[in-house]
Design a protein around this motif. Structure first.
Motif, short mmCIF file in Angstrom:
data_model
loop_
_atom_site.label_atom_id
_atom_site.label_comp_id
_atom_site.label_asym_id
_atom_site.label_seq_id
_atom_site.Cartn_x
_atom_site.Cartn_y
_atom_site.Cartn_z
N PRO A 146 0.49 -1.36 -0.43
CA PRO A 146 0.08 0.26 0.16
C PRO A 146 0.77 1.47 0.24
CG PRO A 146 -0.04 -1.02 2.39
CD PRO A 146 0.68 -1.87 1.16
N GLN A 147 1.93 1.15 0.12
CA GLN A 147 2.94 2.54 0.20
C GLN A 147 3.10 3.16 -0.75
OE1 GLN A 147 4.17 -0.42 -0.13
NE2 GLN A 147 6.28 -0.86 -0.63
N HIS A 148 3.24 2.58 -2.29
CA HIS A 148 2.92 3.10 -3.69
C HIS A 148 1.73 3.70 -3.84
CE1 HIS A 148 7.12 0.36 -3.57
NE2 HIS A 148 5.91 -0.40 -3.78
N HIS A 149 2.24 4.85 -4.84
CA HIS A 149 0.86 5.34 -5.28
C HIS A 149 0.88 4.91 -6.68
CE1 HIS A 149 -1.80 8.76 -6.18
NE2 HIS A 149 -1.71 8.43 -8.00
N TYR A 150 0.06 3.84 -7.34
CA TYR A 150 -0.54 3.61 -8.32
C TYR A 150 -1.14 4.50 -9.42
CZ TYR A 150 1.08 -0.56 -5.45
OH TYR A 150 1.49 -1.69 -5.03
N VAL A 151 -0.72 4.59 -10.78
CA VAL A 151 -1.41 5.03 -11.20
C VAL A 151 -1.87 3.73 -12.50
CG1 VAL A 151 -1.12 6.36 -13.95
CG2 VAL A 151 0.13 7.02 -11.67
N LEU A 152 -3.14 3.69 -12.72
CA LEU A 152 -3.74 2.47 -12.97
C LEU A 152 -4.57 2.59 -14.43
CD1 LEU A 152 -6.33 2.29 -10.15
CD2 LEU A 152 -3.84 1.12 -10.55
N PRO A 161 -14.18 1.83 -6.39
CA PRO A 161 -12.85 2.19 -6.49
C PRO A 161 -11.83 0.79 -6.21
CG PRO A 161 -14.52 2.18 -4.27
CD PRO A 161 -14.86 2.02 -5.44
N PRO A 162 -10.84 0.22 -6.96
CA PRO A 162 -9.37 -0.64 -6.47
C PRO A 162 -9.32 -0.67 -5.44
CG PRO A 162 -8.81 0.75 -8.05
CD PRO A 162 -10.48 0.96 -7.90
N PRO A 163 -9.30 -1.67 -4.45
CA PRO A 163 -8.57 -2.08 -3.08
C PRO A 163 -7.78 -1.31 -2.88
CG PRO A 163 -8.36 -4.55 -4.25
CD PRO A 163 -9.05 -3.27 -5.20
N LEU A 164 -6.79 -0.24 -3.28
CA LEU A 164 -5.41 0.22 -3.08
C LEU A 164 -5.76 1.75 -2.80
CD1 LEU A 164 -4.46 0.24 -7.03
CD2 LEU A 164 -3.26 -1.63 -5.10
N THR A 169 -6.70 6.81 -11.43
CA THR A 169 -7.05 5.77 -12.66
C THR A 169 -6.76 6.81 -13.88
OG1 THR A 169 -8.78 4.87 -10.94
CG2 THR A 169 -8.89 4.76 -13.49
N THR A 170 -6.43 6.29 -14.98
CA THR A 170 -6.51 6.94 -16.13
C THR A 170 -7.25 6.19 -17.63
OG1 THR A 170 -5.53 7.28 -18.57
CG2 THR A 170 -4.69 5.43 -17.29
N VAL A 171 -8.39 6.43 -17.76
CA VAL A 171 -9.06 5.15 -18.70
C VAL A 171 -8.60 6.07 -20.11
CG1 VAL A 171 -11.83 4.71 -19.70
CG2 VAL A 171 -11.21 4.91 -17.38
N ASP A 172 -8.23 4.65 -20.65
CA ASP A 172 -7.92 4.29 -22.27
C ASP A 172 -7.72 2.93 -22.90
OD1 ASP A 172 -6.81 4.88 -24.54
OD2 ASP A 172 -5.10 6.16 -23.65
N ARG A 173 -8.35 2.60 -23.96
CA ARG A 173 -8.29 1.52 -24.74
C ARG A 173 -6.41 1.25 -25.69
NH1 ARG A 173 -11.93 -1.44 -27.29
NH2 ARG A 173 -13.43 -0.57 -25.32
N GLY A 174 -6.18 0.84 -25.99
CA GLY A 174 -5.39 0.78 -26.40
C GLY A 174 -5.70 0.33 -28.10
#
Ligand code: 3Y8
Ligand code: NAP
Length: 246
Positions: A146-152, A161-164, A169-174
């Motif tokens: 949990p110590q990190h800041h995650y970019v999803l 919300p994710p359990p982090l 959050t960034t919403v993007d599809r390839g």
């Protein structure tokens, strides 16, 4: 009469669907139903699981499928195993359309891990800003760091919300671009990336961006699959189809 079942979900599956449609080869395209609005295909498309091997066998028989092309993602290992089992049970020929794994070069700083769990262990370190470019399905595993800041980066806006503890959050599809991924890494001040060795062109730009910025990568290697007949291009699949149905 030929009738091809394409198990999709990758850029290569889409390219194959276009080619098969142009050749007017009867085919059905299949998605698991993982995202809200899967990309439209130029073929009749079904969405959802089959119901295990038995469900896939029943689908093959009911739809008089004559050929199966497994063009799923290298991490969709359960689907690929089910294809091999259903092909054996029905005697219907199957081929996988797959792409080579990505390989690092001298400019890269990759830490190879064998699983999501090993990737989590690789993050046992002081807080960092980490891009989790692994989609949605395995985010919970990272709650033990949990110590990190995650970019999803997610295909759909999450409904829960994710359990982090700390995340953006960034919403993007390839398929993604180098320009877009460089901007993402810089704007989000990313210090490390976690990703799967998907291979292909659709998501390689994040690795080109890490190379440019000199960032470390935790690279999750592919699950192993039993030996199978593989093609590495759409043309190879078309030749296989034409050879086997004349
Ligand atoms: C539903 C169908 C096309 C196909 C495009 C490719 C490229 C863009 C890169 C990052 C990595 C990730 C993720 C990713 C990529 C292509 C390809 C590929 C990775 C779509 C699609 C479906 C899915 C499912 C989705 C997973 C998720 C994984 C996002 C369509 C867009 C991270 C894999 O929210 C969820 O539940 C998402 C689930 C499985 C992995 C995960 O664990 O969350 N793909 N992705 C398919 C179905 O329902 O059957 O709309 O196109 C397809 C594509 N995703 O035709 O252009 O060929 O690989 N997909 C990974 O590689 O790690 C993004 O962000 O850098
Ligand atoms: P998986 O774990 O291998 O499969 C789990 C179950 O999902 C399968 O047993 C099957 O259900 C169903 N399924 C998977 N792919 C399907 C398809 N194309 N058509 C119909 N049912 C399918 O699969 P996954 O990793 O969740 O991948 C799901 C989809 O996302 C696939 O299309 C894959 O190509 C795409 N995708 C996955 C990833 C990834 O990182 N895993 C990345 C990019 C794209 P039943 O047993 O009920 O038949």
């Amino acid at each position: 009469m030929i009738n091809v079942l394409i198990l999709g979900g990758t850029s290569e599956a889409s390219a194959l669907a276009s080619a098969i449609s142009e050749c007017e080869i009867p085919a059905i395209f299949s998605y698991a139903g993982r995202v809200k609005a899967p990309k439209a295909q130029p073929l009749p498309t079904r969405v959802g699981g089959f119901g295990g091997v038995a469900g896939l066998v029943a689908f093959i028989k009911q739809n008089q499928i004559t050929h199966i092309v497994d063009a799923t993602h290298p991490f969709a290992s359960q689907m690929s195993r089910n294809v091999l089992a259903a092909a054996r049970q029905t005697g219907v020929p199957a081929i996988a359309l797959t792409r080579p794994a990505w390989a690092s070069n001298a400019c890269d700083n990759w830490q190879h891990v064998a699983s999501i769990e090993e990737a989590v262990r690789a993050l046992e370190c002081p807080p960092q800003r980490v891009l989790l470019a692994i989609g949605r399905m395995h985010l919970a595993a990272f709650s033990s760091q949990p110590q990190h800041h995650y970019v999803l980066r997610l295909v759909d806006q999450p409904t829960t919300p994710p359990p982090l503890a700390h995340f953006t959050t960034t919403v993007d599809r390839g398929p993604f671009t180098l320009e877009g991924d460089l901007a993402l890494l810089k704007n989000q001040r990313i210090e490390r990336i976690v990703c799967k060795n998907a291979g292909g062109e659709g998501a390689i730009s994040k690795l080109e961006a890490t190379r440019t910025l000199g960032l470390p990568v935790v690279m999750i290697e592919r699950p192993t699959l039993p030996p199978r007949h593989e093609a590495h291009s759409v043309d190879e699949v078309l030749v296989w189809l034409k050879t086997s149905y004349g």
